[in-house]
Design a protein around this motif. Structure first.
Motif, mmCIF file in Angstrom:
data_model
loop_
_atom_site.group_PDB
_atom_site.id
_atom_site.type_symbol
_atom_site.label_atom_id
_atom_site.label_comp_id
_atom_site.label_asym_id
_atom_site.label_seq_id
_atom_site.Cartn_x
_atom_site.Cartn_y
_atom_site.Cartn_z
ATOM 1 N N SER A 1 68.660 100.608 88.315
ATOM 2 C CA SER A 1 69.709 99.603 89.549
ATOM 3 C C SER A 1 70.412 98.409 89.196
ATOM 4 O O SER A 1 69.678 97.708 88.167
ATOM 5 N N VAL A 2 71.308 97.934 89.417
ATOM 6 C CA VAL A 2 71.626 96.777 89.378
ATOM 7 C C VAL A 2 71.631 95.844 90.541
ATOM 8 O O VAL A 2 71.278 95.768 91.182
ATOM 9 N N VAL A 3 70.682 94.618 90.167
ATOM 10 C CA VAL A 3 70.120 93.206 90.214
ATOM 11 C C VAL A 3 71.344 92.065 90.175
ATOM 12 O O VAL A 3 72.155 92.281 88.875
ATOM 13 N N TYR A 4 71.526 91.468 91.557
ATOM 14 C CA TYR A 4 72.736 90.547 91.263
ATOM 15 C C TYR A 4 71.841 89.241 92.505
ATOM 16 O O TYR A 4 71.154 89.757 92.918
ATOM 17 N N LEU A 5 72.900 88.461 92.011
ATOM 18 C CA LEU A 5 72.914 86.876 92.435
ATOM 19 C C LEU A 5 73.319 87.153 94.346
ATOM 20 O O LEU A 5 74.711 88.024 93.983
ATOM 21 N N LEU B 1 69.435 96.494 80.251
ATOM 22 C CA LEU B 1 68.184 96.049 80.518
ATOM 23 C C LEU B 1 66.920 97.197 80.476
ATOM 24 O O LEU B 1 67.185 98.462 81.823
ATOM 25 N N ARG B 2 65.632 97.244 79.643
ATOM 26 C CA ARG B 2 64.982 98.569 80.409
ATOM 27 C C ARG B 2 63.905 97.754 81.017
ATOM 28 O O ARG B 2 63.818 96.063 81.725
ATOM 29 N N ALA B 3 63.146 98.589 81.888
ATOM 30 C CA ALA B 3 62.550 97.741 83.268
ATOM 31 C C ALA B 3 61.079 97.233 82.424
ATOM 32 O O ALA B 3 60.398 96.402 82.820
ATOM 33 N N ARG B 4 60.830 97.539 80.559
ATOM 34 C CA ARG B 4 59.858 96.983 80.845
ATOM 35 C C ARG B 4 60.113 96.047 79.414
ATOM 36 O O ARG B 4 58.861 95.080 79.447
ATOM 37 N N ASP B 5 61.112 95.014 79.549
ATOM 38 C CA ASP B 5 61.772 93.701 79.987
ATOM 39 C C ASP B 5 61.539 92.781 79.738
ATOM 40 O O ASP B 5 61.594 92.374 79.622
ATOM 41 N N GLY B 6 60.800 93.415 81.390
ATOM 42 C CA GLY B 6 59.915 92.012 82.321
ATOM 43 C C GLY B 6 60.895 91.418 83.105
ATOM 44 O O GLY B 6 62.121 91.172 83.050
ATOM 45 N N ALA B 7 60.411 90.883 83.580
ATOM 46 C CA ALA B 7 60.931 89.636 85.034
ATOM 47 C C ALA B 7 61.679 88.536 84.202
ATOM 48 O O ALA B 7 62.885 88.207 84.532
ATOM 49 N N GLY B 8 60.816 88.103 82.890
ATOM 50 C CA GLY B 8 61.716 86.873 82.528
ATOM 51 C C GLY B 8 63.391 87.538 82.305
ATOM 52 O O GLY B 8 64.199 86.537 82.038
ATOM 53 N N ALA B 9 63.279 88.852 80.946
ATOM 54 C CA ALA B 9 64.567 88.928 80.832
ATOM 55 C C ALA B 9 65.488 89.291 81.919
ATOM 56 O O ALA B 9 66.922 88.918 81.833
ATOM 57 N N VAL B 10 65.012 89.607 83.047
ATOM 58 C CA VAL B 10 66.357 89.785 84.355
ATOM 59 C C VAL B 10 66.630 88.811 84.817
ATOM 60 O O VAL B 10 67.944 88.338 84.482
ATOM 61 N N VAL B 11 65.473 87.567 84.671
ATOM 62 C CA VAL B 11 66.208 86.468 85.415
ATOM 63 C C VAL B 11 66.873 85.856 84.208
ATOM 64 O O VAL B 11 67.732 85.039 84.707
ATOM 65 N N GLU B 12 66.625 86.180 83.185
ATOM 66 C CA GLU B 12 67.765 85.388 82.185
ATOM 67 C C GLU B 12 69.120 85.739 82.285
ATOM 68 O O GLU B 12 70.070 85.359 82.417
ATOM 69 N N ARG B 13 69.000 86.712 82.868
ATOM 70 C CA ARG B 13 70.764 87.990 81.849
ATOM 71 C C ARG B 13 71.384 87.597 83.613
ATOM 72 O O ARG B 13 72.754 87.127 84.039
ATOM 73 N N LEU B 14 70.417 87.368 84.743
ATOM 74 C CA LEU B 14 71.050 86.958 86.041
ATOM 75 C C LEU B 14 71.591 85.328 86.213
ATOM 76 O O LEU B 14 72.703 85.002 86.654
ATOM 77 N N ARG B 15 70.679 84.760 85.469
ATOM 78 C CA ARG B 15 71.003 83.266 85.778
ATOM 79 C C ARG B 15 72.542 83.375 84.275
ATOM 80 O O ARG B 15 73.731 82.251 84.628
ATOM 81 N N GLU B 16 72.364 84.180 83.407
ATOM 82 C CA GLU B 16 73.942 84.207 82.293
ATOM 83 C C GLU B 16 75.245 84.853 82.849
ATOM 84 O O GLU B 16 76.174 84.604 82.784
ATOM 85 N N HIS B 17 74.729 86.336 83.756
ATOM 86 C CA HIS B 17 75.800 86.883 83.890
ATOM 87 C C HIS B 17 76.128 87.300 85.565
ATOM 88 O O HIS B 17 76.788 87.556 86.176
ATOM 89 N N GLY B 18 74.902 86.498 85.906
ATOM 90 C CA GLY B 18 74.696 87.026 87.443
ATOM 91 C C GLY B 18 74.743 87.669 88.662
ATOM 92 O O GLY B 18 74.681 88.620 89.258
ATOM 93 N N ALA B 19 74.469 88.945 86.964
ATOM 94 C CA ALA B 19 74.015 90.636 87.501
ATOM 95 C C ALA B 19 73.516 90.859 85.813
ATOM 96 O O ALA B 19 74.096 90.582 84.814
ATOM 97 N N VAL B 20 72.657 92.221 86.457
ATOM 98 C CA VAL B 20 72.055 92.567 84.957
ATOM 99 C C VAL B 20 71.187 94.214 85.665
ATOM 100 O O VAL B 20 71.357 94.375 86.895
#
Ligand SMILES: [Fe+2]
Length: 283
Positions: A192-196, A7-26
Motif C-alpha cells: 500500500s502507498v499511504v499518503y497525506l 517499510l514492512r508492516a512489522r515496522d509499525g505505525a510509528g515508523a509509517v507516521v515518521e515517514r509520512l511527516r518527512e516525505h508525505g508518503a510511504v
C-alpha cells in the motif's frame, strides 16, 4: 531522482507516521498477506464484472478525472466483507490515523472506500491533493485526511501505478513538480502507498495492451468534516449491522463527541449514538 520510502508492516505505525511527516508518503510492502488479497479479489470479482467503465458521473470534471476506462466500485465495505474487516480496520492504517488525524478531532471516519480497476489506455490523472475537496477550510490547517492505495495486483509504471510527489506536502501551493520529482509507486500486490491529504499524487497512465490495474482507494478524514462518500447510505444499516462495531464507527455510524474539548455532538439520531442503536436493534 526522487524516491519513496519503503517499510514492512512489522515496522509499525510509528515508523509509517515518521515517514509520512518527512516525505508525505510511504510504501508499506506487505500491508495485506497473499490470502487476504485473494479473498478480496474473489469478493469483488462479480461486482467488477457488472461495472461499466463509462458510468455516468456527477459532472463532466469528475468524469474527465476518472476517464472512461476505469471500473469503479464505490462503498466497498458493503461489497467486500474482507475489505471491511481487514483493510478498513487495519491496525497499521488506524495507528497512522491516530497520530496524524487524532489531534485534530475526537474521532476520524472513512472518507472514501473505493476500488478502482484502471484499464488499458487509461490516461494519467491530474496530480492533485485530496484535501482540496474541502476548499472552504481556511489554510493553514492541520492534516485533514490520510489516504492509501492498496495494490490488489502488482503495480508497475506501465499498468498505471499511482504517481506520488514526495515532499510536496510541504510545498507552497503554486509549486509544480519537475518530472524528476514524480515517483511511480511500483509495488507488489498486498502493498500500500499511504499518503497525506496534502501530498500531490495521481493515477498513472496504463500503457499496457490488456492488463487492468486493480487497487483500493481508502481514505480517512477528521470526523467533523463531511466525507466525500456518503458512507451511511452506501453501507446502510442492514449491511452495517453485520460488520464489527469498529467498522460501523469508521463508516460514520458513531457520533463525533467533542464535549470533552468544549464542543458538542455531531451525527446523533433521536439524540442517541447511532452505533449504539445498531447494537440494540433500534436502527
Ligand atoms: Fe487522489
Amino acid at each position: 531522482m526522487a524516491a519513496l520510502p519503503r517499510l514492512r508492516a512489522r515496522d509499525g505505525a510509528g515508523a509509517v507516521v515518521e515517514r509520512l511527516r518527512e516525505h508525505g508518503a510511504v510504501i508499506v510492502e506487505d500491508l495485506l498477506d497473499a490470502r487476504t488479497v485473494i479473498r478480496i479479489n474473489d469478493e469483488v470479482d462479480p461486482h467488477l464484472a457488472a461495472a461499466d467503465p463509462a458510468r455516468p458521473h456527477l459532472n463532466p470534471a469528475v468524469a474527465w478525472f476518472f476517464g472512461k476506462r476505469t471500473r469503479h466500485l464505490t462503498s466497498l465495505a458493503a461489497k467486500s466483507r474482507s475489505f471491511a474487516t481487514d483493510v478498513l480496520c487495519h491496525p497499521l492504517l488506524l495507528g497512522a490515523c491516530d497520530a496524524v488525524l487524532g489531534p485534530a478531532c475526537a474521532r476520524y471516519q472513512v472518507n472514501v472506500a473505493h476500488l478502482l480497476d484502471r484499464g488499458p489506455g487509461s490516461e494519467p490523472q491530474l496530480l492533485h491533493r485530496d484535501e482540496d475537496v474541502w476548499v472552504h477550510v481556511p489554510r493553514p490547517h492541520p492534516e485533514l485526511q490520510l489516504a492509501s492505495i492498496t495494490a490488489l495486483c502488482d503495480f508497475r509504471a506501465e499498468n498505471g501505478a499511482t504517481r506520488v510527489v514526495p515532499g510536496s506536502h510541504r510545498w507552497p501551493r503554486e509549486r509544480k513538480p519537475e518530472p524528476s520529482e514524480v515517483v511511480d509507486a511500483e509495488m507488489p500486490a498486498g502493498a500500500s502507498v499511504v499518503y497525506l491529504g496534502s501530498t500531490l499524487h495521481g493515477g498513472g497512465a496504463n500503457t499496457t495492451r490488456d492488463a487492468w490495474r486493480r487497487g483500493v482507494h481508502l481514505s480517512y478524514v477528521v470526523g467533523w468534516l463531511r466525507s466525500e462518500e456518503n458512507n451511511v447510505l452506501g453501507t446502510p444499516p442492514e449491511v452495517a449491522r453485520t460488520l464489527p462495531r469498529q467498522a460501523q464507527e469508521l463508516l460514520g455510524y458513531a457520533v463525533h463527541d467533542a464535549i470533552a474539548s468544549g464542543g458538542g455532538y455531531l451525527g446523533a439520531v433521536d439524540l442517541r449514538d447511532p452505533v449504539d442503536m445498531l447494537a440494540d436493534g433500534s436502527l
